[in-house]
Design a protein around this motif. Sequence first.
Motif, PDB file in Angstrom:
ATOM      1  N   HIS A 233       0.846  -1.188   0.000  1.00 35.25           N
ATOM      2  CA  HIS A 233       0.000   0.000   0.000  1.00 35.25           C
ATOM      3  C   HIS A 233       0.887   1.246   0.000  1.00 35.25           C
ATOM      4  O   HIS A 233       1.478   1.606   1.012  1.00 35.25           O
ATOM      5  CB  HIS A 233      -0.925  -0.012   1.218  1.00 35.25           C
ATOM      6  CG  HIS A 233      -1.898  -1.147   1.191  1.00 35.25           C
ATOM      7  ND1 HIS A 233      -2.084  -1.996   2.257  1.00 35.25           N
ATOM      8  CD2 HIS A 233      -2.719  -1.597   0.217  1.00 35.25           C
ATOM      9  CE1 HIS A 233      -2.989  -2.909   1.941  1.00 35.25           C
ATOM     10  NE2 HIS A 233      -3.382  -2.689   0.706  1.00 35.25           N
ATOM     11  N   ARG A 248     -16.485  -4.683   2.304  1.00 34.14           N
ATOM     12  CA  ARG A 248     -16.214  -5.272   0.987  1.00 34.14           C
ATOM     13  C   ARG A 248     -14.886  -4.818   0.405  1.00 34.14           C
ATOM     14  O   ARG A 248     -14.527  -5.214  -0.712  1.00 34.14           O
ATOM     15  CB  ARG A 248     -17.357  -4.927   0.035  1.00 34.14           C
ATOM     16  CG  ARG A 248     -18.681  -5.547   0.454  1.00 34.14           C
ATOM     17  CD  ARG A 248     -19.883  -4.768  -0.071  1.00 34.14           C
ATOM     18  NE  ARG A 248     -19.876  -4.610  -1.532  1.00 34.14           N
ATOM     19  CZ  ARG A 248     -20.659  -3.747  -2.166  1.00 34.14           C
ATOM     20  NH1 ARG A 248     -21.484  -2.955  -1.485  1.00 34.14           N
ATOM     21  NH2 ARG A 248     -20.601  -3.666  -3.485  1.00 34.14           N
ATOM     22  N   LEU A 249     -14.134  -4.017   1.133  1.00 38.20           N
ATOM     23  CA  LEU A 249     -12.832  -3.570   0.674  1.00 38.20           C
ATOM     24  C   LEU A 249     -11.754  -4.551   1.108  1.00 38.20           C
ATOM     25  O   LEU A 249     -11.821  -5.147   2.186  1.00 38.20           O
ATOM     26  CB  LEU A 249     -12.516  -2.185   1.243  1.00 38.20           C
ATOM     27  CG  LEU A 249     -13.373  -1.022   0.720  1.00 38.20           C
ATOM     28  CD1 LEU A 249     -13.159   0.212   1.580  1.00 38.20           C
ATOM     29  CD2 LEU A 249     -13.046  -0.727  -0.742  1.00 38.20           C
ATOM     30  N   SER A 250     -10.720  -4.723   0.281  1.00 39.08           N
ATOM     31  CA  SER A 250      -9.627  -5.629   0.645  1.00 39.08           C
ATOM     32  C   SER A 250      -8.747  -5.037   1.736  1.00 39.08           C
ATOM     33  O   SER A 250      -8.219  -5.757   2.577  1.00 39.08           O
ATOM     34  CB  SER A 250      -8.779  -5.948  -0.592  1.00 39.08           C
ATOM     35  OG  SER A 250      -8.188  -4.765  -1.120  1.00 39.08           O
ATOM     36  N   ILE A 271      -4.188   2.145  -0.665  1.00 35.99           N
ATOM     37  CA  ILE A 271      -4.234   1.622  -2.029  1.00 35.99           C
ATOM     38  C   ILE A 271      -2.827   1.285  -2.502  1.00 35.99           C
ATOM     39  O   ILE A 271      -1.837   1.890  -2.071  1.00 35.99           O
ATOM     40  CB  ILE A 271      -4.895   2.614  -3.010  1.00 35.99           C
ATOM     41  CG1 ILE A 271      -4.114   3.933  -3.054  1.00 35.99           C
ATOM     42  CG2 ILE A 271      -6.343   2.855  -2.624  1.00 35.99           C
ATOM     43  CD1 ILE A 271      -4.628   4.909  -4.108  1.00 35.99           C
ATOM     44  N   GLN A 276      -5.043  -0.469  -9.443  1.00 40.98           N
ATOM     45  CA  GLN A 276      -5.638  -1.446  -8.523  1.00 40.98           C
ATOM     46  C   GLN A 276      -6.843  -0.851  -7.810  1.00 40.98           C
ATOM     47  O   GLN A 276      -7.889  -1.498  -7.662  1.00 40.98           O
ATOM     48  CB  GLN A 276      -4.582  -1.908  -7.512  1.00 40.98           C
ATOM     49  CG  GLN A 276      -5.103  -2.727  -6.348  1.00 40.98           C
ATOM     50  CD  GLN A 276      -5.452  -1.869  -5.138  1.00 40.98           C
ATOM     51  OE1 GLN A 276      -4.864  -0.802  -4.924  1.00 40.98           O
ATOM     52  NE2 GLN A 276      -6.411  -2.327  -4.344  1.00 40.98           N
ATOM     53  N   ALA A 277      -6.725   0.413  -7.361  1.00 41.64           N
ATOM     54  CA  ALA A 277      -7.828   1.049  -6.647  1.00 41.64           C
ATOM     55  C   ALA A 277      -9.033   1.242  -7.559  1.00 41.64           C
ATOM     56  O   ALA A 277     -10.187   1.062  -7.137  1.00 41.64           O
ATOM     57  CB  ALA A 277      -7.367   2.388  -6.083  1.00 41.64           C
ATOM     58  N   CYS A 278      -8.783   1.585  -8.804  1.00 47.08           N
ATOM     59  CA  CYS A 278      -9.889   1.790  -9.752  1.00 47.08           C
ATOM     60  C   CYS A 278     -10.668   0.493  -9.943  1.00 47.08           C
ATOM     61  O   CYS A 278     -11.900   0.492  -9.920  1.00 47.08           O
ATOM     62  CB  CYS A 278      -9.329   2.293 -11.081  1.00 47.08           C
ATOM     63  SG  CYS A 278     -10.609   2.837 -12.241  1.00 47.08           S
ATOM     64  N   ARG A 279      -9.959  -0.625 -10.115  1.00 49.54           N
ATOM     65  CA  ARG A 279     -10.633  -1.921 -10.284  1.00 49.54           C
ATOM     66  C   ARG A 279     -11.469  -2.262  -9.048  1.00 49.54           C
ATOM     67  O   ARG A 279     -12.620  -2.691  -9.155  1.00 49.54           O
ATOM     68  CB  ARG A 279      -9.609  -3.026 -10.528  1.00 49.54           C
ATOM     69  CG  ARG A 279      -8.949  -3.003 -11.886  1.00 49.54           C
ATOM     70  CD  ARG A 279      -8.287  -4.343 -12.174  1.00 49.54           C
ATOM     71  NE  ARG A 279      -7.371  -4.739 -11.108  1.00 49.54           N
ATOM     72  CZ  ARG A 279      -6.079  -4.462 -11.088  1.00 49.54           C
ATOM     73  NH1 ARG A 279      -5.550  -3.769 -12.097  1.00 49.54           N
ATOM     74  NH2 ARG A 279      -5.302  -4.848 -10.106  1.00 49.54           N
ATOM     75  N   GLU A 280     -10.884  -2.075  -7.871  1.00 48.42           N
ATOM     76  CA  GLU A 280     -11.585  -2.461  -6.646  1.00 48.42           C
ATOM     77  C   GLU A 280     -12.770  -1.539  -6.355  1.00 48.42           C
ATOM     78  O   GLU A 280     -13.857  -2.001  -6.000  1.00 48.42           O
ATOM     79  CB  GLU A 280     -10.618  -2.436  -5.464  1.00 48.42           C
ATOM     80  CG  GLU A 280     -11.267  -2.874  -4.164  1.00 48.42           C
ATOM     81  CD  GLU A 280     -10.266  -3.032  -3.036  1.00 48.42           C
ATOM     82  OE1 GLU A 280     -10.689  -3.407  -1.933  1.00 48.42           O
ATOM     83  OE2 GLU A 280      -9.062  -2.781  -3.255  1.00 48.42           O
ATOM     84  N   PHE A 281     -12.584  -0.243  -6.528  1.00 43.81           N
ATOM     85  CA  PHE A 281     -13.659   0.702  -6.208  1.00 43.81           C
ATOM     86  C   PHE A 281     -14.816   0.603  -7.208  1.00 43.81           C
ATOM     87  O   PHE A 281     -15.975   0.778  -6.837  1.00 43.81           O
ATOM     88  CB  PHE A 281     -13.115   2.124  -6.174  1.00 43.81           C
ATOM     89  CG  PHE A 281     -12.150   2.379  -5.047  1.00 43.81           C
ATOM     90  CD1 PHE A 281     -12.008   1.468  -4.003  1.00 43.81           C
ATOM     91  CD2 PHE A 281     -11.375   3.531  -5.018  1.00 43.81           C
ATOM     92  CE1 PHE A 281     -11.118   1.698  -2.964  1.00 43.81           C
ATOM     93  CE2 PHE A 281     -10.483   3.769  -3.978  1.00 43.81           C
ATOM     94  CZ  PHE A 281     -10.350   2.845  -2.954  1.00 43.81           C
ATOM     95  N   ALA A 283     -15.930  -2.031  -8.435  1.00 45.06           N
ATOM     96  CA  ALA A 283     -16.741  -3.187  -8.033  1.00 45.06           C
ATOM     97  C   ALA A 283     -17.786  -2.812  -6.987  1.00 45.06           C
ATOM     98  O   ALA A 283     -18.779  -3.526  -6.813  1.00 45.06           O
ATOM     99  CB  ALA A 283     -15.838  -4.298  -7.495  1.00 45.06           C
TER     100      ALA A 283
END
Length: 312
Positions: A233, A248-250, A271, A276-281, A283
């Motif tokens: 991070h 739901r966040l990693s 992040i 990576q943050a764009c993909r996760e957020f 979702a």
Amino acid sequence: MRASRLVSILLLLQSRGRMTAAQLAAELEVSVRTVYRDVESLHEAGIPLYGDAGHRGGYQLLDGYRTRLTGLNAAEAQALFLSGLPGPAAELGLGPMLAAAQLKLLAALPPGLGEQAGRVQARFHLDAPGWYSAPDEVPLLPAVAGAVWHGRAMQVRYRRWKEPTDVDRRLEPYGLVLKAGRWYLVAAPGPRTYRVDQILDLRVLEEEFGVPDGFELARYWQGYLADFRAHLHRADAVVRLAPGAAARLSGAARLSGEAGAGGWVRALVPIESEEQACREFLALGADIEVLEPPALRARLAAAARATAALYE
């Protein structure tokens, strides 16, 4: 408790050879004074145990002395059978040996303990790999394990993520680690960590090597994991989260302030990168709003517009 500790001292000296009082104390989580008293008790019981003073001193059993492993209690017998992972053992080429060892141990246990150990196998199954991923193909793992065990250097062709992707390396394998269903090799020079499934070819050399004094595989791996997490991070994002979105966040979201209208809260989320943050957020859909950094907010907005355009 003390009887168990005396047996532990015997087994430690039998398996590791010479150990100092400080090393025994650290292993047993007692004081050095307690180790001195226990060693004296073993002397009085006729155990051929002697100690040497000096920098290279310590306690050692007389050459040739062996003690039989007896007196397993129910919990210890259950733990032994619970610790046997047939999948990894088979990958290492040790599946038949593990099964044979368990059968021999089961036959040696008293009837009551044998039944309890059998119940553990019937009621608990350990499945190490994670969800949503097929197990790695590791056809070269037995050869790697053999080189580790016999202290032989290896010439390998390894595939890495950066260019040039396929490289040749001469490695001195110190040990193997199974993490979340994936095998890793710890090897010199370095030492460094390699994924076994990315070893494309290998040749075990006739050259022998010695693992450096003081190297401990478990300690190295803990340090490797700590370093990995520290670099994982690299930044933080300031976001607003809908009720339930934080779970739901990693990464662990650090909430700031009280919940506002509709239960939304402001939070700081670690992040790894904007990508990576764009993909996760994304979702999380409409359950998250990125406030900072501006570049991430703009990237998410563009991705949302592009997605919406597909459905117009």
